[in-house]
Design a protein around this motif. Structure first.
Motif, short mmCIF file in Angstrom:
data_model
loop_
_atom_site.label_atom_id
_atom_site.label_comp_id
_atom_site.label_asym_id
_atom_site.label_seq_id
_atom_site.Cartn_x
_atom_site.Cartn_y
_atom_site.Cartn_z
N ALA A 33 0.83 -1.21 0.00
CA ALA A 33 0.00 0.00 0.00
C ALA A 33 0.86 1.25 0.00
N LYS A 43 -2.18 6.53 -6.90
CA LYS A 43 -2.55 5.49 -7.89
C LYS A 43 -1.43 5.27 -8.89
N LYS A 52 -0.87 -3.08 -4.11
CA LYS A 52 -2.29 -3.44 -4.16
C LYS A 52 -3.21 -2.24 -3.85
N LYS A 53 -2.84 -1.45 -2.86
CA LYS A 53 -3.71 -0.35 -2.41
C LYS A 53 -3.06 1.02 -2.61
N TYR A 55 -3.82 5.00 -1.38
CA TYR A 55 -4.67 5.84 -0.54
C TYR A 55 -4.39 7.31 -0.80
N SER A 64 -4.86 0.93 7.75
CA SER A 64 -4.97 -0.16 6.77
C SER A 64 -4.65 -1.52 7.38
N GLU A 66 -3.72 -3.82 5.48
CA GLU A 66 -2.88 -4.42 4.43
C GLU A 66 -1.39 -4.29 4.70
#
Ligand SMILES: NC(=O)c1ccc[n+]([C@@H]2O[C@H](COP(=O)([O-])OP(=O)(O)OC[C@H]3O[C@@H](n4cnc5c(N)ncnc54)[C@H](OP(=O)(O)O)[C@@H]3O)[C@@H](O)[C@H]2O)c1
Length: 327
Positions: A33, A43, A52-53, A55, A64, A66
């Motif tokens: 993340a 992104k 994967k993530k 924010y 998170s 994750e």
């Protein structure tokens, strides 16, 4: 078998990109993340490095499910708050240098790690550089005798940068000392400990930051001359000189790929090129410590970070460097 550890990154600037490239080289280290103040930036970063993530705010990463450990790569002035909030949420932390901007912040950060029983380390990557590790070993073996003199400098031309950026902006704890002066001070501390006395002189820049600082650290039977600056270049070599011989660290010495040892006019070269840029080794240390449920590294401990910021505080006190938010 190596434990898989899930990494998150906060502050997707210059160093975050370099760090993550090295992270990809470490077995068992997974970038899961990333967090930015901007969701678009998060992104994009996540897609480059396959996280994967993504924010669009730091709080989401603190909370998170994750990630196990967060690497903090923001300007200095935000390290303490970010690390403390993340640790309160049970996250382990690798935080860029300096751990905090002053001793008060560093002590609070360490107290939080102890309270929440999470790992916390200052990302002082030079401590884990293979040449520095070898040099420490050679000195312990008395190869150059008793150290009498250390010289280390770190300076480059940064006055063409934005005055709002983290180097020249006093509100972001800008200036040479915390950004790069920390490395010469670190080398002296690593090899000689804390000095009996410090002499220092700083020059200030129009934005209110300290732009160059010369330091003499005086020990019982040795001296270190240290320098950092943002208004011109230095050769970024380091010398460690003892009663039996000397060590010359190749530039840029804080990320060096080798060094030479001179004894009786004989020169021995050590070629110790790094895996990746060299962040690889601090990442390995974090992985090892977390796998063993440790809350601090023995190689760069909480006490080491307290001592280092204490020395920087002492230099600042000598030369009158105060950040606006400290008033
Ligand atoms: N180990 C090394 O060799 C090394 C080298 C360079 C720097 N560093 C350390 O790494 C840290 C970051 O340095 P850097 O050169 O990567 O800085 P940078 O390029 O300016 O990036 C810092 C990031 O912090 C985030 N940030 C949050 N609040 C900010 C604010 N008010 N202003 C600016 N940025 C803000 C931003 O990320 P988002 O926009 O994604 O939120 C920004 O991209 C510093 O502590 C520095 O000492 C270490």
């Amino acid at each position: 078998m190596k434990q898989n550890i899930r990494w998150g990154v906060i502050g997707l600037g210059n160093i975050a990109h370099k760090f993550v490239k090295d992270l990809q080289l470490v077995e068992g280290a997974n970038l899961t993340a990333v967090a930015s103040r901007s969701i678009e930036k998060a992104k994009e970063f996540a897609s480059i490095y396959n996280a994967k993530k993504a924010y669009g705010g730091y709080q989401e990463l603190y909370e998170s499910e994750e990630v196990d450990v967060i690497y903090i790569a923001t300007p200095h002035s935000f390290h303490a708050n970010i690390a403390i909030e993340a640790m309160k949420n049970g996250k382990h932390i690798l935080c860029e240098k300096p751990l905090g901007v002053n001793s008060i912040e560093v002590h609070k950060m360490i107290a939080t790690a102890q309270k929440h029983k999470v790992f916390l380390m200052e990302a002082l990557w030079t401590r884990f550089n293979p040449s520095i590790v070898k040099i420490k070993e050679l000195i312990a073996q008395n190869v150059i005798g008793d150290i009498k003199y250390i010289h280390a400098d770190f300076a480059f031309q940064a006055l063409d940068r934005s005055e709002d950026g983290r180097l020249l902006n006093p509100n972001l704890a800008g200036g040479s000392l915390l950004d790069i002066g920390i490395y010469p001070i670190f080398l002296s501390y690593l090899l000689l400990g804390k000095p009996n006395e410090i002499q220092a002189f700083s020059k200030m820049y129009k934005t209110g930051i300290e732009v160059q600082t010369s330091m003499i650290f005086d020990f019982e039977s040795a001296q270190a001359t240290l320098y950092s600056g943002l208004n011109s270049k230095s050769d970024m070599k380091a010398t460690i000189s003892g009663t039996k011989g000397s060590i010359f660290i190749q530039p840029r010495w804080h990320e060096t790929q080798g060094f030479s040892v001179e004894i009786d006019s004989e020169l021995m070269e050590y070629d110790l090129s790094t895996t990746g840029m060299g962040f690889y080794y601090e990442i390995l240390e974090v992985q090892n410590c977390i796998s063993r449920n440790k809350i601090e590294s023995e190689l760069w401990s909480h006490q080491n970070s307290k001592d280092l910021i204490g020395l920087i505080d002492s230099v600042r006190a000598k030369t009158g460097v105060v950040f606006p938010f400290e008033n």
